[in-house]
Design a protein around this motif. Structure first.
Motif, PDB file in Angstrom:
ATOM      1  N   UNK A  17       0.834  -1.209   0.066  1.00 42.88           N
ATOM      2  CA  UNK A  17       0.087   0.156  -0.276  1.00 42.88           C
ATOM      3  C   UNK A  17       0.810   1.234  -0.036  1.00 42.88           C
ATOM      4  N   UNK A  18       2.157   0.888   0.162  1.00 44.09           N
ATOM      5  CA  UNK A  18       3.045   2.063   0.212  1.00 44.09           C
ATOM      6  C   UNK A  18       3.765   2.286  -1.172  1.00 44.09           C
ATOM      7  N   UNK A  19       4.001   3.551  -1.484  1.00 42.79           N
ATOM      8  CA  UNK A  19       4.815   3.958  -2.851  1.00 42.79           C
ATOM      9  C   UNK A  19       6.284   3.368  -2.609  1.00 42.79           C
ATOM     10  N   UNK A  20       6.949   2.829  -3.330  1.00 44.22           N
ATOM     11  CA  UNK A  20       6.481   2.454  -4.975  1.00 44.22           C
ATOM     12  C   UNK A  20       5.853   1.312  -4.875  1.00 44.22           C
ATOM     13  N   UNK A  21       5.885   0.472  -3.958  1.00 45.94           N
ATOM     14  CA  UNK A  21       5.048  -1.053  -4.186  1.00 45.94           C
ATOM     15  C   UNK A  21       3.798  -0.928  -4.614  1.00 45.94           C
ATOM     16  N   UNK A  22       3.068   0.372  -4.240  1.00 47.84           N
ATOM     17  CA  UNK A  22       1.541   0.418  -4.762  1.00 47.84           C
ATOM     18  C   UNK A  22       1.384   0.674  -6.151  1.00 47.84           C
ATOM     19  N   UNK A  23       2.590   0.634  -6.773  1.00 50.02           N
ATOM     20  CA  UNK A  23       2.554   0.837  -8.350  1.00 50.02           C
ATOM     21  C   UNK A  23       2.134  -0.490  -8.883  1.00 50.02           C
ATOM     22  N   UNK A  24       1.191  -0.797  -9.493  1.00 51.28           N
ATOM     23  CA  UNK A  24       0.665  -2.308 -10.191  1.00 51.28           C
ATOM     24  C   UNK A  24       1.973  -2.957 -10.581  1.00 51.28           C
ATOM     25  N   UNK A  25       2.744  -2.398 -11.808  1.00 55.03           N
ATOM     26  CA  UNK A  25       3.888  -3.030 -12.258  1.00 55.03           C
ATOM     27  C   UNK A  25       4.834  -3.568 -11.183  1.00 55.03           C
ATOM     28  N   UNK A  26       4.988  -2.790 -10.147  1.00 53.55           N
ATOM     29  CA  UNK A  26       5.948  -2.995  -9.055  1.00 53.55           C
ATOM     30  C   UNK A  26       5.611  -3.987  -8.149  1.00 53.55           C
ATOM     31  N   UNK A  27       4.324  -3.838  -7.769  1.00 50.26           N
ATOM     32  CA  UNK A  27       3.533  -4.567  -6.902  1.00 50.26           C
ATOM     33  C   UNK A  27       3.819  -6.175  -7.355  1.00 50.26           C
ATOM     34  N   UNK A  45       3.272   7.419 -18.209  1.00 51.30           N
ATOM     35  CA  UNK A  45       3.715   7.959 -16.987  1.00 51.30           C
ATOM     36  C   UNK A  45       2.986   7.776 -15.812  1.00 51.30           C
ATOM     37  N   UNK A  46       3.863   7.353 -14.702  1.00 53.82           N
ATOM     38  CA  UNK A  46       3.336   6.701 -13.504  1.00 53.82           C
ATOM     39  C   UNK A  46       3.311   5.325 -13.674  1.00 53.82           C
ATOM     40  N   UNK A  47       3.731   4.655 -14.652  1.00 53.95           N
ATOM     41  CA  UNK A  47       3.580   3.103 -14.851  1.00 53.95           C
ATOM     42  C   UNK A  47       4.698   2.472 -13.888  1.00 53.95           C
ATOM     43  N   UNK A  48       5.734   3.108 -13.646  1.00 56.32           N
ATOM     44  CA  UNK A  48       6.868   2.619 -12.693  1.00 56.32           C
ATOM     45  C   UNK A  48       8.150   2.324 -13.618  1.00 56.32           C
ATOM     46  N   UNK A  80      16.472   6.766  -3.808  1.00 56.85           N
ATOM     47  CA  UNK A  80      15.685   5.725  -4.282  1.00 56.85           C
ATOM     48  C   UNK A  80      15.160   4.756  -3.092  1.00 56.85           C
ATOM     49  N   UNK A  81      13.845   4.684  -2.947  1.00 57.84           N
ATOM     50  CA  UNK A  81      13.337   3.579  -1.978  1.00 57.84           C
ATOM     51  C   UNK A  81      13.533   2.250  -2.571  1.00 57.84           C
ATOM     52  N   UNK A  82      13.123   1.995  -3.737  1.00 54.40           N
ATOM     53  CA  UNK A  82      13.059   0.796  -4.356  1.00 54.40           C
ATOM     54  C   UNK A  82      14.400   0.195  -4.437  1.00 54.40           C
ATOM     55  N   UNK A 203       5.242  -1.799 -19.028  1.00 58.80           N
ATOM     56  CA  UNK A 203       4.860  -1.412 -17.977  1.00 58.80           C
ATOM     57  C   UNK A 203       3.300  -1.265 -17.682  1.00 58.80           C
ATOM     58  N   UNK A 204       2.604  -1.324 -18.683  1.00 56.64           N
ATOM     59  CA  UNK A 204       1.282  -1.202 -18.695  1.00 56.64           C
ATOM     60  C   UNK A 204       0.507  -2.476 -18.463  1.00 56.64           C
ATOM     61  N   UNK A 205      -0.839  -2.244 -18.027  1.00 57.80           N
ATOM     62  CA  UNK A 205      -1.628  -3.652 -17.850  1.00 57.80           C
ATOM     63  C   UNK A 205      -1.204  -4.223 -16.684  1.00 57.80           C
ATOM     64  N   UNK A 206      -0.662  -3.245 -15.558  1.00 53.13           N
ATOM     65  CA  UNK A 206      -0.526  -3.785 -14.096  1.00 53.13           C
ATOM     66  C   UNK A 206       0.774  -4.810 -13.954  1.00 53.13           C
TER      67      UNK A 206
END
Length: 242
Positions: A17-27, A45-48, A80-82, A203-206
């Motif tokens: 639930x926390x950024x950047x792990x909340x980004x679907x492609x990263x999750x 933009x924002x896809x990770x 960079x958190x990730x 990185x689209x489509x989650x």
């Protein structure tokens, strides 16, 4: 090729639930295999894609404001958190390379001006600030990029005209074809994405998945626009005319 695999250490992720792990492609990231000397990251933009590229730069110990290992400056440096949650697998490991952030390139150019003037020979012999934006990017690519290295580039097309993007493709080819250079590039450019035999990771489509050039939105929209300009614009502006 040097960097072979990127792994997300799922067991260490504090919360999806926390950024950047909340980004679907990263999750949904488990592991990415890099199989080509040139790999493109694409997505909205924002896809990770830039988030992951920055994390790779962090693990390579490159300055995340832009530069290599020896470019020590802190202006607008990104933390960079990730980077703390991925593992890079190499064969062999290289320490030479460069991370380009188009949005903070001005700060990198200022940093170079503050160093010993003799270092300018590695950037074409004159200040990057004394060149146009596109010229300074090409000076970096032509003079700084050499030897066994990995190059991580975030939207390098930002300063390049279409003609200079073609010049950049030639630079990539000259370096990558020797087997001494690896490129990972986040881009929106359908010209750069056309580089032959490259892998394109969407990185689209989650999720992060390999995609063919002709299936990228960048190619499809650009191709449709060029072939059907009047129809495209008529459809785009239809609501304004009603």
């Amino acid at each position: 090729m040097f960097l072979k695999r990127i792994t997300l250490l799922q067991e260490k992720v504090p919360s999806t639930n926390r950024f950047p792990f909340s980004i679907p492609s990263i999750k949904n990231l488990d592991e990415i295999q890099l199989e080509k000397n040139v790999t493109f990251f694409v997505g909205e933009n924002g896809s990770g894609k830039s988030t992951l590229l920055e994390a790779i730069a962090d693990k390579c110990e490159f300055n995340t404001a832009g530069g290599g290992r020896n470019n020590l400056y802190d202006v607008h440096k990104s933390e960079s958190v990730l980077g703390d949650y991925i593992r890079l697998s190499w064969l062999p490991k290289v320490s030479n390379g460069f991370f380009l952030r188009a949005e903070s390139f001005y700060n990198f150019a200022t940093h170079i001006d503050e160093l010993d003037p003799s270092i300018l020979s590695a950037y074409g012999g004159r200040s990057l600030h004394e060149q146009s934006h596109g010229e300074s990017f090409l000076s970096l690519f032509l003079h700084r990029f050499k030897g066994e290295a990995i190059y991580l580039l975030d939207e390098p097309e930002a300063a390049l005209s279409p003609a200079r993007q073609l010049t950049f493709l030639k630079i990539i080819h000259d370096l990558a074809s020797t087997g001494n250079a690896q490129f990972v590039i986040a881009t929106h450019s359908p010209i750069l994405l056309g580089y032959p035999e490259a892998d394109i990771l969407s990185f689209d489509d989650d999720r992060i998945s390999k995609i063919d050039y002709e299936m990228t939105e960048h190619y499809q929209i650009t191709s449709y626009f060029l072939q059907n300009r009047q129809r495209f614009l008529s459809e785009l502006f239809r609501d304004d005319d009603e």
